[in-house]
Design an enzyme around this catalytic site. Structure first.
Site, PDB file in Angstrom:
ATOM      1  N   LYS A  88       9.727  -3.625  11.434  1.00 47.11           N
ATOM      2  CA  LYS A  88       9.516  -3.117   9.798  1.00 47.11           C
ATOM      3  C   LYS A  88       8.361  -2.448   9.910  1.00 47.11           C
ATOM      4  O   LYS A  88       8.239  -1.884   9.047  1.00 47.11           O
ATOM      5  CB  LYS A  88       9.853  -4.517   8.758  1.00 47.11           C
ATOM      6  N   THR A  89       7.014  -3.643  10.280  1.00 42.45           N
ATOM      7  CA  THR A  89       5.838  -2.631  10.031  1.00 42.45           C
ATOM      8  C   THR A  89       5.942  -1.509  11.115  1.00 42.45           C
ATOM      9  O   THR A  89       4.891  -0.285  10.756  1.00 42.45           O
ATOM     10  CB  THR A  89       4.574  -3.074  10.937  1.00 42.45           C
ATOM     11  N   ASP A 133       3.229  -7.821   3.618  1.00 44.39           N
ATOM     12  CA  ASP A 133       3.799  -8.290   4.517  1.00 44.39           C
ATOM     13  C   ASP A 133       4.321  -9.686   3.723  1.00 44.39           C
ATOM     14  O   ASP A 133       3.505 -10.386   3.045  1.00 44.39           O
ATOM     15  CB  ASP A 133       3.562  -8.587   5.965  1.00 44.39           C
ATOM     16  N   THR A 182      11.176 -12.016   5.755  1.00 41.63           N
ATOM     17  CA  THR A 182      12.173 -11.650   6.239  1.00 41.63           C
ATOM     18  C   THR A 182      13.395 -12.760   5.526  1.00 41.63           C
ATOM     19  O   THR A 182      14.175 -13.263   6.096  1.00 41.63           O
ATOM     20  CB  THR A 182      11.651 -13.477   7.355  1.00 41.63           C
ATOM     21  N   ARG A 241      10.310  -6.292  19.931  1.00 40.29           N
ATOM     22  CA  ARG A 241       9.243  -7.175  20.015  1.00 40.29           C
ATOM     23  C   ARG A 241       8.928  -7.960  20.667  1.00 40.29           C
ATOM     24  O   ARG A 241       7.593  -8.097  21.811  1.00 40.29           O
ATOM     25  CB  ARG A 241       9.107  -7.868  18.712  1.00 40.29           C
TER      26      ARG A 241
END
Ligand code: ADE
Length: 363
Positions: A88-89, A133, A182, A241
């Site tokens: 997302k980031t 976030d 999330t 990740r």
């Protein structure tokens, strides 16, 4: 308040101050942190072409960006949701880079006081992107400051006390908010309604992850063959990740025990040594399923009970462990609690504990 000015060129080569008194261990620590940051920065994709996966979302974004450029207006506010680690980031950074604007990165828990959110909104320049976030954790006051800023680009500032309180309407630069969470369901309705695009990030396929791994390996000068990349990909919980973390660990193993090149066999050995199994489950995933099977006859069992027994907080279980177990069909959520599925019994070699296949309804 954390603000990371990601595309600000002036920040690029900030290092330890040369005037500071030097302590060896601190110096080493700084270097290690810098190495990690540089490492992260180098493998992070910066363009849509470099960014692998999420193809539907990427196509939507390309059109929206093109349209906002043609209309000469800032991009609509965007909300990305989905399990952690899916990019997302990273995607927010790609969008900023593709538009050619700066991005300021913060997270909701860092915007505790009204002046935190006011300060960050007033520090923005026209067209910039503000990335928040964990936006579901924004408090009510911060949310209410954000509403008019998102909708009409102003904030209401109050001055004075009790009877002499005054409200001033102050403009803020036109900006784009990108929220990440999330838990889309935990966002308040009014906040959710102010996003022009709301999109779920999907888990990655093994082929997509193998591409991510090969790209990272090339940047990091790690030698890996196609089969080695696939092996790491299949144990990365469908999450880039994790794939990027596992390639580092596997490269270390290959370098210390072999000649440095990652093959399927070496990847298997390295990941087995880290107790990551062929589905990508780690010790905690297996402990969670085993607990349900051995102590609760396969379930249902409440999340609170699992949390106490495992010593993990409920949020970590819900956000980090469950999404992948659910996706793999190893866990089922019912309104009476969590259940292990027939596949979970099989994967853990515990089918003998479920001779009647009672959990079959979940498979
Ligand atoms: N590294 C992390 N996520 C990535 C992605 N989606 N594409 C390429 N490299 C990545």
């Amino acid at each position: 308040m954390i603000i990371s000015d990601d595309n600000n060129k002036n920040n690029k080569h900030k290092g330890a101050s040369h005037d500071a008194p030097k302590c060896k261990s601190q110096d080493l620590e700084t270097k290690e942190l810098e190495f990690d940051k540089t490492y992260e920065k180098n493998i992070r994709p910066k363009t849509f072409i470099e960014y692998i996966g999420q193809s539907t979302l990427k196509e939507t974004l390309k059109i929206t960006i093109e349209a906002s450029k043609k209309r000469n207006i800032p991009l609509d506010h965007l909300l990305f949701y989905g399990p952690p680690g899916l990019g997302k980031t990273t995607l927010a950074g790609v969008i900023a880079n593709e538009i050619g604007v700066n991005i300021k990165i913060t997270s909701a828990p860092a915007l505790e006081r009204p002046r935190d959110i006011i300060g960050i909104l007033m520090s923005l320049k026209g067209g910039e992107i503000l990335f928040i976030d964990e936006i579901h954790r924004l408090n009510k006051v911060a949310e209410e400051i954000l509403y008019p800023a998102m909708e009409d680009f102003f904030i209401d500032l109050t001055t004075g006390k009790s009877q002499s309180v005054k409200t001033m309407r102050v403009p803020v630069p036109k900006f784009t908010l990108i929220g990440a969470t999330t838990k889309a369901g935990a966002l308040s309705g009014p906040l959710r309604d102010r996003f022009g695009i709301i999109h779920r990030l999907e888990f990655y396929t093994i082929d997509e992850l193998a591409q991510v791994i090969k790209r990272s390996a090339q940047i990091l000068d790690i030698k890996i063959d196609d089969e080695g990349a696939k092996e790491i990909a299949s144990r990365s919980r469908a999450t880039p990740r994790i794939a990027n973390r596992l390639i580092k660990r596997t490269a270390d193993y290959a370098l210390v025990k072999y000649d440095g090149k990652i093959t399927r066999q070496i990847a298997k050995e390295a990941l087995d040594s880290l107790c990551i199994d062929n589905l990508g489950l780690d010790n905690t995933d297996r402990a969670l399923l085993e607990l349900i099977i051995k102590n609760y006859g396969g379930g249902p069992v409440g999340i609170e009970t699992l949390s106490v027994a495992l010593g993990e907080d409920t949020r970590t279980i819900e956000d980090v462990y469950e999404p992948y177990l659910l996706q793999k069909g190893l866990l089922a959520r019912t309104n009476r609690g969590r259940c292990a599925t027939k596949s979970a019994y099989k994967h853990l070699g515990m089918s003998h504990l479920n001779p009647d296949g009672q959990i079959g309804i979940f498979d």
